[in-house]
Design a protein around this motif. Structure first.
Motif, short mmCIF file in Angstrom:
data_model
loop_
_atom_site.label_atom_id
_atom_site.label_comp_id
_atom_site.label_asym_id
_atom_site.label_seq_id
_atom_site.Cartn_x
_atom_site.Cartn_y
_atom_site.Cartn_z
N ALA A 1 -16.67 14.83 8.08
CA ALA A 1 -15.78 14.45 6.98
C ALA A 1 -14.56 13.72 7.52
O ALA A 1 -14.11 12.72 6.94
N GLY A 2 -14.01 14.20 8.63
CA GLY A 2 -12.86 13.53 9.24
C GLY A 2 -13.20 12.12 9.68
O GLY A 2 -12.41 11.19 9.49
N ALA A 3 -14.39 11.94 10.23
CA ALA A 3 -14.81 10.60 10.67
C ALA A 3 -14.95 9.66 9.47
O ALA A 3 -14.58 8.47 9.56
N ILE A 4 -15.45 10.16 8.36
CA ILE A 4 -15.58 9.33 7.16
C ILE A 4 -14.20 8.94 6.63
O ILE A 4 -13.98 7.77 6.29
N TYR A 5 -13.28 9.88 6.60
CA TYR A 5 -11.91 9.57 6.16
C TYR A 5 -11.28 8.53 7.08
O TYR A 5 -10.61 7.60 6.61
N ILE A 6 -11.47 8.69 8.38
CA ILE A 6 -10.88 7.74 9.33
C ILE A 6 -11.48 6.35 9.12
O ILE A 6 -10.76 5.35 9.10
N ALA A 7 -12.80 6.27 8.96
CA ALA A 7 -13.45 4.97 8.78
C ALA A 7 -12.98 4.27 7.50
O ALA A 7 -12.61 3.08 7.52
N PHE A 8 -12.96 5.01 6.38
CA PHE A 8 -12.53 4.39 5.12
C PHE A 8 -11.04 4.07 5.15
O PHE A 8 -10.62 3.02 4.64
N GLY A 9 -10.23 4.95 5.72
CA GLY A 9 -8.80 4.69 5.81
C GLY A 9 -8.49 3.46 6.65
O GLY A 9 -7.66 2.63 6.29
N ALA A 10 -9.19 3.33 7.78
CA ALA A 10 -8.99 2.16 8.63
C ALA A 10 -9.42 0.89 7.91
O ALA A 10 -8.75 -0.14 7.99
N ALA A 11 -10.54 0.96 7.19
CA ALA A 11 -11.01 -0.21 6.44
C ALA A 11 -10.00 -0.62 5.36
O ALA A 11 -9.71 -1.81 5.19
N PHE A 12 -9.45 0.37 4.63
CA PHE A 12 -8.44 0.07 3.62
C PHE A 12 -7.22 -0.58 4.25
O PHE A 12 -6.71 -1.58 3.75
N SER A 13 -6.74 0.01 5.33
CA SER A 13 -5.53 -0.52 5.96
C SER A 13 -5.75 -1.92 6.51
O SER A 13 -4.90 -2.80 6.34
N LEU A 14 -6.87 -2.12 7.16
CA LEU A 14 -7.15 -3.45 7.71
C LEU A 14 -7.35 -4.47 6.59
O LEU A 14 -6.91 -5.62 6.70
N GLY A 15 -8.01 -4.07 5.52
CA GLY A 15 -8.18 -4.97 4.39
C GLY A 15 -6.86 -5.32 3.72
O GLY A 15 -6.67 -6.44 3.23
N ALA A 16 -5.95 -4.38 3.69
CA ALA A 16 -4.65 -4.61 3.06
C ALA A 16 -3.81 -5.61 3.84
O ALA A 16 -2.90 -6.23 3.27
N LEU A 17 -4.11 -5.79 5.11
CA LEU A 17 -3.35 -6.74 5.92
C LEU A 17 -3.58 -8.18 5.48
O LEU A 17 -2.82 -9.08 5.86
N ASN A 18 -4.61 -8.42 4.67
CA ASN A 18 -4.87 -9.76 4.14
C ASN A 18 -3.91 -10.11 2.99
O ASN A 18 -3.92 -11.24 2.52
N TYR A 19 -3.15 -9.15 2.52
CA TYR A 19 -2.21 -9.36 1.43
C TYR A 19 -0.78 -9.29 1.95
O TYR A 19 -0.52 -8.76 3.03
#
Length: 155
Positions: free
Chosen positions: A13-31
């Motif tokens: 569960a922690g790995a899933i949270y880390i993966a999705f959180g990192a994806a959200f943060s990296l995606g947000a850098l495009n804005y």
């Protein structure tokens, strides 16, 4: 000191949270991020992603702690997963032609088939409660322009 995974569910569960959180943060850098005084469109998703990474790291660390209970990860039940994902896809496909009320009823009934303790009374009660809440919150509350009923029933 050797790290040992005691609670596989917490670590996964922690790995899933880390993966999705990192994806959200990296995606947000495009804005445009802006700053705390003038937040841009990337500010909120970036910090939510960071928060998800922190929660994931804490959850995974708890699963490797000495006090963590032994809890192995079970093999995923593909049939159950298929019912749930299928019900969400079906909801998305049926929303425009059938309207919110009927597509939510289909969502609840189909997803309930994934349960080992399926019962019609509980399923219908869940459907009624979800429909009432959704109509109140999304149609009446924030005025989303989603049809309630199919066009052939209204005309």
């Amino acid at each position: 000191m050797k790290l040992r995974i005691r609670n596989q569910k917490d670590v996964a569960a922690g790995a899933i949270y880390i993966a999705f959180g990192a994806a959200f943060s990296l995606g947000a850098l495009n804005y445009n991020m802006g700053d705390a005084a003038r937040m841009g469109p990337g500010w909120f998703p970036f910090w939510i992603g960071v928060l998800m990474v922190v929660i994931g790291a804490a959850t995974a660390a708890a699963g490797m702690g000495r006090r963590a209970t032994e809890d192995p990860l079970k093999k995923p039940e593909l049939r159950t997963l298929a019912w749930i994902i299928g019900s969400v896809v079906l909801f998305g496909l049926l929303l425009q032609p059938l309207g919110l009320v009927l597509s939510l009823a289909v969502l609840v009934i189909v997803s309930s088939l994934a349960s080992h303790e399926f019962g019609w009374k509980g399923t219908l009660a869940n459907a009624v409660i979800l429909i009432l809440f959704s109509v109140g919150a999304f149609i009446r509350g924030i005025n989303l322009q989603i049809p309630l009923w199919p066009h052939f029933l209204i005309n």
